[in-house]
Design a protein around this motif. Sequence first.
Motif, PDB file in Angstrom:
ATOM      1  N   SER A 155      38.497  38.694  34.283  1.00  0.00           N
ATOM      2  CA  SER A 155      38.348  37.495  35.097  1.00  0.00           C
ATOM      3  C   SER A 155      38.786  36.268  34.305  1.00  0.00           C
ATOM      4  N   ASP A 173      38.287  37.272  40.565  1.00  0.00           N
ATOM      5  CA  ASP A 173      38.844  38.529  41.080  1.00  0.00           C
ATOM      6  C   ASP A 173      39.961  39.074  40.193  1.00  0.00           C
ATOM      7  N   ASN A 180      35.760  31.102  47.303  1.00  0.00           N
ATOM      8  CA  ASN A 180      37.026  31.829  47.118  1.00  0.00           C
ATOM      9  C   ASN A 180      38.243  31.037  47.584  1.00  0.00           C
ATOM     10  N   GLY A 187      37.386  36.511  44.999  1.00  0.00           N
ATOM     11  CA  GLY A 187      36.277  36.136  44.128  1.00  0.00           C
ATOM     12  C   GLY A 187      36.252  34.628  43.994  1.00  0.00           C
TER      13      GLY A 187
END
Length: 523
Positions: free
Chosen positions: A393, A371, A330, A351
């Motif tokens: 996404s 994310d 991330n 994410g």
Amino acid sequence: MESTNATWLHRMRQQLQARDAHVASFTPVVDAYNRLLQTCSSLTAENTSLASDYEKLRFDHDKLQRSVQTADGGPMDPLATQQKIADLEWRISTLKDERSELYKTQGQSAQRLLEMTNDIRKQEDRSRRLEEENKQHTTQLAKLQQARDDHFYAMREKDGTIQILQDEMTALQLELVTKEERLKKVEIENSQLVERWLKKMNEEADQMNQANLQLEVVKSNLSSEQIHECLGDENYFGIGRKPSDAGREAAKVPTQVYKELENVHSGENYTLAVSHDGHLVATGGQDKRVKVFDSKTGNHRYTLSGCLQSVLHVAFSPTDDAILAASSDNAVRVWATDTGRLQHTLTGHIGKVVCAQFDGESRKVISGSHDRTIKVWDLYRGYCSKTVFSVSSCNDLCLMDPQGSTIFSGHIDGVLRVWDMRTGNCVREETGLHDGPITSLSLSPDGTTLVTNSRDSTLQLVSIATYDPIMTLSAEGYRPGSNWARAAFSPDGYLVAAGSADGTIYVWNTRTGELETKVKEHT
């Protein structure tokens, strides 16, 4: 469900209490049986004692008779003898009666003992059945409680999902209002552009008329041979020349391996980038490392560490003085190319980050994540300066201009989106380009064409001016291997290359759409 479980528990409790009351009703029978067993035992002992006394009395009787018959002192008194014999016979008769009563009592006790034994066996069988039913009900109760817990957790997850959908719906409603306002502005701008276009067309028509007049003048001053020679050279009047073709060599179609790097990463290799001067090659992979190699010799220069999970994307800055890596932890990390020192760790996504790019001045980094956000990072201050939210996404992004004020993004839902990063608004969405997730975006060197790669096994050439698809590139056997499978233009923009899941590299001609070649060296 809780009321149903409570009713069922109450019914089970009542059944267990009834079973206990039923079993308790046999307690007096068992106690009486135990007392009869003790009485039988005592009577059996008494019977044995009486039998012993009987035998002893018989022995005494026989002895007395012999004594009477062989007495030395003369015959005894017949009356006394008869009286004694009568007493003994009476006693023997009494003992026989008592023994008969004992036998009778013993038989009755044995019969009662047998009946009570049968009753006890029946009660034990019933108790065993009740215990088995109790175990089954207990197991069923545990399963029902587990099912209740599962339904509770599922309900809580659905509540969370509903809340997320409600938040997204609110955001979409706000975005719809914003787009409607933007549409009104675009309609106004469109009318202004039409007026400007008409004005421009009129100016170009005037210029064309002047050029025709000049051409007539030139023709009048040249001989027929000179005119034919000038008209045969298209470049004489600037016809057929493209500004983007100047100073650029034609790309060669790859046919063989130039250099092979073996055992680059201990796991899978996920990404590769070449520096703008062509001297360095950076790779990232499953082993959480970024490795830099010399492109001419293939020698390993150095390894960049710091990522906590797999490296999914690497990129050089426009001046090749920095390298970035997007990771599954991330975060985006930036290293200095000359020293290999970690300069920035950009955290804020929730994410995995699958793509990132420098702007034209190496002052900002733009990253896309699973994310469903795209973030702009200020490298001078080291923090996130803007976050834009998407409904899907992001798999890849590219900059339309060096400042990064307008960017393209490709998403899992197969939609190409155009963002104005100055306002953070999505200014355009192109749907219908692909039937699967978009895996990569690449801008042509002249900045007029965008190539999109997709999991539907096709590539699309899209015009930047109109956002319309120009050409579809496909080939039998071509299939991208992941959601971040990349495609790239050649330096002259005439070729597009993409790697397939079977290890084959496919190369297409962007002018004809035909497959130029395919080479396979990877296994």
